[in-house]
Write a protein that holds these residues in place. Sequence first.
Motif, PDB file in Angstrom:
ATOM      1  N   UNK A 195     -52.552 119.936  -5.006  1.00 56.85           N
ATOM      2  CA  UNK A 195     -52.187 121.312  -5.310  1.00 56.85           C
ATOM      3  C   UNK A 195     -53.449 122.141  -5.477  1.00 56.85           C
ATOM      4  N   UNK A 196     -53.265 123.467  -5.488  1.00 59.57           N
ATOM      5  CA  UNK A 196     -54.380 124.387  -5.659  1.00 59.57           C
ATOM      6  C   UNK A 196     -54.005 125.431  -6.708  1.00 59.57           C
ATOM      7  N   UNK A 197     -54.962 125.774  -7.560  1.00 58.55           N
ATOM      8  CA  UNK A 197     -54.746 126.835  -8.522  1.00 58.55           C
ATOM      9  C   UNK A 197     -55.389 128.118  -7.999  1.00 58.55           C
ATOM     10  N   UNK A 198     -54.607 129.174  -7.987  1.00 54.72           N
ATOM     11  CA  UNK A 198     -55.052 130.474  -7.491  1.00 54.72           C
ATOM     12  C   UNK A 198     -55.328 131.372  -8.687  1.00 54.72           C
ATOM     13  N   UNK A 199     -56.500 131.999  -8.697  1.00 57.77           N
ATOM     14  CA  UNK A 199     -56.901 132.886  -9.794  1.00 57.77           C
ATOM     15  C   UNK A 199     -57.305 134.230  -9.186  1.00 57.77           C
ATOM     16  N   UNK A 200     -56.608 135.299  -9.559  1.00 59.01           N
ATOM     17  CA  UNK A 200     -56.948 136.642  -9.098  1.00 59.01           C
ATOM     18  C   UNK A 200     -57.611 137.417 -10.229  1.00 59.01           C
ATOM     19  N   UNK A 230     -60.440 143.376  -5.865  1.00 61.28           N
ATOM     20  CA  UNK A 230     -59.871 142.132  -6.377  1.00 61.28           C
ATOM     21  C   UNK A 230     -60.599 140.949  -5.744  1.00 61.28           C
ATOM     22  N   UNK A 231     -60.870 139.922  -6.533  1.00 58.24           N
ATOM     23  CA  UNK A 231     -61.463 138.677  -6.048  1.00 58.24           C
ATOM     24  C   UNK A 231     -60.478 137.544  -6.299  1.00 58.24           C
ATOM     25  N   UNK A 232     -60.276 136.728  -5.280  1.00 59.22           N
ATOM     26  CA  UNK A 232     -59.426 135.545  -5.431  1.00 59.22           C
ATOM     27  C   UNK A 232     -60.283 134.294  -5.358  1.00 59.22           C
ATOM     28  N   UNK A 233     -60.085 133.410  -6.333  1.00 60.16           N
ATOM     29  CA  UNK A 233     -60.649 132.065  -6.287  1.00 60.16           C
ATOM     30  C   UNK A 233     -59.494 131.073  -6.207  1.00 60.16           C
ATOM     31  N   UNK A 234     -59.669 130.036  -5.389  1.00 63.24           N
ATOM     32  CA  UNK A 234     -58.693 128.953  -5.299  1.00 63.24           C
ATOM     33  C   UNK A 234     -59.447 127.636  -5.453  1.00 63.24           C
ATOM     34  N   UNK A 235     -58.984 126.804  -6.372  1.00 63.86           N
ATOM     35  CA  UNK A 235     -59.620 125.515  -6.633  1.00 63.86           C
ATOM     36  C   UNK A 235     -58.597 124.404  -6.450  1.00 63.86           C
ATOM     37  N   UNK A 236     -59.036 123.297  -5.851  1.00 67.77           N
ATOM     38  CA  UNK A 236     -58.140 122.155  -5.696  1.00 67.77           C
ATOM     39  C   UNK A 236     -57.844 121.540  -7.064  1.00 67.77           C
ATOM     40  N   UNK A 237     -56.587 121.251  -7.298  1.00 72.27           N
ATOM     41  CA  UNK A 237     -56.173 120.541  -8.507  1.00 72.27           C
ATOM     42  C   UNK A 237     -56.379 119.050  -8.261  1.00 72.27           C
ATOM     43  N   UNK A 238     -57.165 118.416  -9.096  1.00 71.58           N
ATOM     44  CA  UNK A 238     -57.513 117.022  -8.897  1.00 71.58           C
ATOM     45  C   UNK A 238     -56.447 116.099  -9.509  1.00 71.58           C
ATOM     46  N   UNK A 239     -56.392 114.858  -9.056  1.00 72.39           N
ATOM     47  CA  UNK A 239     -55.389 113.917  -9.571  1.00 72.39           C
ATOM     48  C   UNK A 239     -55.418 113.843 -11.089  1.00 72.39           C
ATOM     49  N   UNK A 240     -54.243 113.872 -11.709  1.00 70.18           N
ATOM     50  CA  UNK A 240     -54.141 113.776 -13.157  1.00 70.18           C
ATOM     51  C   UNK A 240     -54.154 115.116 -13.868  1.00 70.18           C
ATOM     52  N   UNK A 273     -50.302 127.957  -9.699  1.00 68.89           N
ATOM     53  CA  UNK A 273     -50.561 126.727  -8.955  1.00 68.89           C
ATOM     54  C   UNK A 273     -49.602 126.647  -7.776  1.00 68.89           C
ATOM     55  N   UNK A 274     -50.155 126.287  -6.600  1.00 69.81           N
ATOM     56  CA  UNK A 274     -49.364 126.167  -5.383  1.00 69.81           C
ATOM     57  C   UNK A 274     -49.469 124.757  -4.813  1.00 69.81           C
ATOM     58  N   UNK A 275     -48.381 124.331  -4.179  1.00 71.12           N
ATOM     59  CA  UNK A 275     -48.384 123.108  -3.384  1.00 71.12           C
ATOM     60  C   UNK A 275     -48.296 123.497  -1.917  1.00 71.12           C
ATOM     61  N   UNK A 276     -49.107 122.894  -1.085  1.00 69.55           N
ATOM     62  CA  UNK A 276     -49.121 123.229   0.330  1.00 69.55           C
ATOM     63  C   UNK A 276     -48.181 122.315   1.105  1.00 69.55           C
ATOM     64  N   UNK A 277     -47.259 122.927   1.815  1.00 64.78           N
ATOM     65  CA  UNK A 277     -46.283 122.201   2.610  1.00 64.78           C
ATOM     66  C   UNK A 277     -46.463 122.513   4.086  1.00 64.78           C
ATOM     67  N   UNK A 278     -46.013 121.606   4.921  1.00 63.77           N
ATOM     68  CA  UNK A 278     -46.007 121.814   6.369  1.00 63.77           C
ATOM     69  C   UNK A 278     -44.661 121.307   6.882  1.00 63.77           C
ATOM     70  N   UNK A 279     -43.734 122.243   7.081  1.00 63.88           N
ATOM     71  CA  UNK A 279     -42.375 121.846   7.457  1.00 63.88           C
ATOM     72  C   UNK A 279     -41.792 122.828   8.480  1.00 63.88           C
ATOM     73  N   UNK A 280     -40.900 122.304   9.307  1.00 67.32           N
ATOM     74  CA  UNK A 280     -40.302 123.085  10.392  1.00 67.32           C
ATOM     75  C   UNK A 280     -38.813 122.784  10.467  1.00 67.32           C
ATOM     76  N   UNK A 281     -38.001 123.837  10.521  1.00 67.88           N
ATOM     77  CA  UNK A 281     -36.553 123.663  10.606  1.00 67.88           C
ATOM     78  C   UNK A 281     -36.170 123.065  11.952  1.00 67.88           C
ATOM     79  N   UNK A 282     -35.139 122.226  11.942  1.00 63.31           N
ATOM     80  CA  UNK A 282     -34.683 121.579  13.171  1.00 63.31           C
ATOM     81  C   UNK A 282     -34.161 122.568  14.191  1.00 63.31           C
TER      82      UNK A 282
END
Length: 555
Positions: A195-200, A230-240, A273-282
Amino acid sequence: MNTLHPEHLQADYTADVVVIGAGPVGLAIANYLGQAGVQVLQIEKLDQLIDYPRAIGIDDESLRTMQAIGLVEDVLPHTTPWHAMRFLTPKGRCFADIQPMTDEFGWSRRNAFIQPQVDAVLYKGLARFDNVRTLFSRDVVEFRQDAQGVSLRMAGPEGRQETVRARYLVACDGGNSLIRRTLDISFEGKTAPNQWIVIDIANDPLGTPNVYLCCDPVRPYVSAALPHGVRRFEFMVMPGETEAELGKPENLRKLLAKVLPDPDRVELIRKRVYTHNARLAGRFRDKRVLLAGDAAHIMPVWQGQGYNSGMRDASNLGWKLALVAKGLAGEALLDTYEQERRDHAKAMIDLSVLAGHVLAPPKRWQGVLRDGVSWALNYLPAVKRYFLEMRFKPMPQYTKGALVAGKSGQATPVGRMFIQPKVVTEAGETRLLDDVIGNHFAFIAWGNDPLWGLSAAQVEGWRALGACFIQVLPQVQLKAGREVPQGVIRVGDSTGRLKEWFGRYPVSIVLLRPDRFVGAVAIAQTLGEASDGMLRALAAHPPLNQQAPLASKVA
């Protein structure tokens, strides 16, 4: 639970098209249909538009869509054009510098923006149309479709039950789409393991332009300059790590200390916090129901293509659904929406996943290999141009659908987006080509009378579909005063781009669709044949066979 019985339903609301969701794609489609005179009811579960941070990149194709619905001048103040994207190694070396400076579609190819501000422009734009109504705080409970239309039941304010009857439904209700799930349409793909945390932050503490993606193996991050300071920072959320833990002031401070000399002196707007998905409808269509935007496809953010892919859906579907709803084309035209959009959405998902692997390789050795290879390739002019001009971005080219395909093996512009240069009108005004065309089909002829190869019946048929006819000349020839039939628009090619475009192919006339994609090409002597082929591809109805709208107004 009440069961819907469409044949006996006395609906609280009726419309030609009901749009589920008031996100950017739903709003864009509602604007397009409203502009075309279609009766639209838009339903949104929330009590207002979403205002939390989301997309930050809008491309030239999306701006062209904004132009088509008459809102681009209101959108542009919320953008930063010519926005560069730079990938950095852990030591700060730039190994991929993407500075797209091309404007073949009339606008900057890559732009920063703040999505809620542009969503507000789209929503305000609906006020132009008496035939469009938006209802907030409505949660769809169930729906059914039959041969004549779609029926919905929804929970309104204070638990009040309301019903809707429409001829078509467009589901823009997000990645967790109730409509898609109810129809049991597959949504295949992967959820990213991180996941990634987005901070504006307001009053940008860095102030440097552009966007930087730092491929730090310890914790990859993004730093992006946005409009209005506006400045956006995005950081990877590490395991745990959890969202609750990262959101604590002391942990936010540690994250910001990686990118700011004084992490305590910031004006936080919000974090998420966002989770990145990659999905396509049938599939994108089920009879009278169509999926668009995140309901049809979701993808990681790294190329900014989730939002822009949704705008491509709106541009592709809007004009087709308008023709069908107004009785000018058969329902078979709606099948071409999936034929044209699904493969390209898949290509953009793959590109976004690849960009994510470049930023944060799954294996440490892959990052080392990336840095070494990039050092060498960055000094090759062809490779630098490849990144500079964003040639890695797969442009849509439709090979089947609402078009007349060329002969196999021949290079053809059919199925590609047409250029949009500036032209000069007979009145001496300099305008973008789309503004001359309007939101219509267009026959554009280089040098010739665009009507010469068409019969009177063909001209009448195309004018019933709203088509316009344009003769393009070198600008200097406009003053010769050459006569053309009534209704033909003459423009001057002031930049030479149209002459150059026609010079690439053995054609002199192009038939443009309302979404600015090339539907067919011809020379004057073959134009009639191309015209008939395009009308067949549209499943076009004769003007006298227009179907009356379901509702004379949105109740």
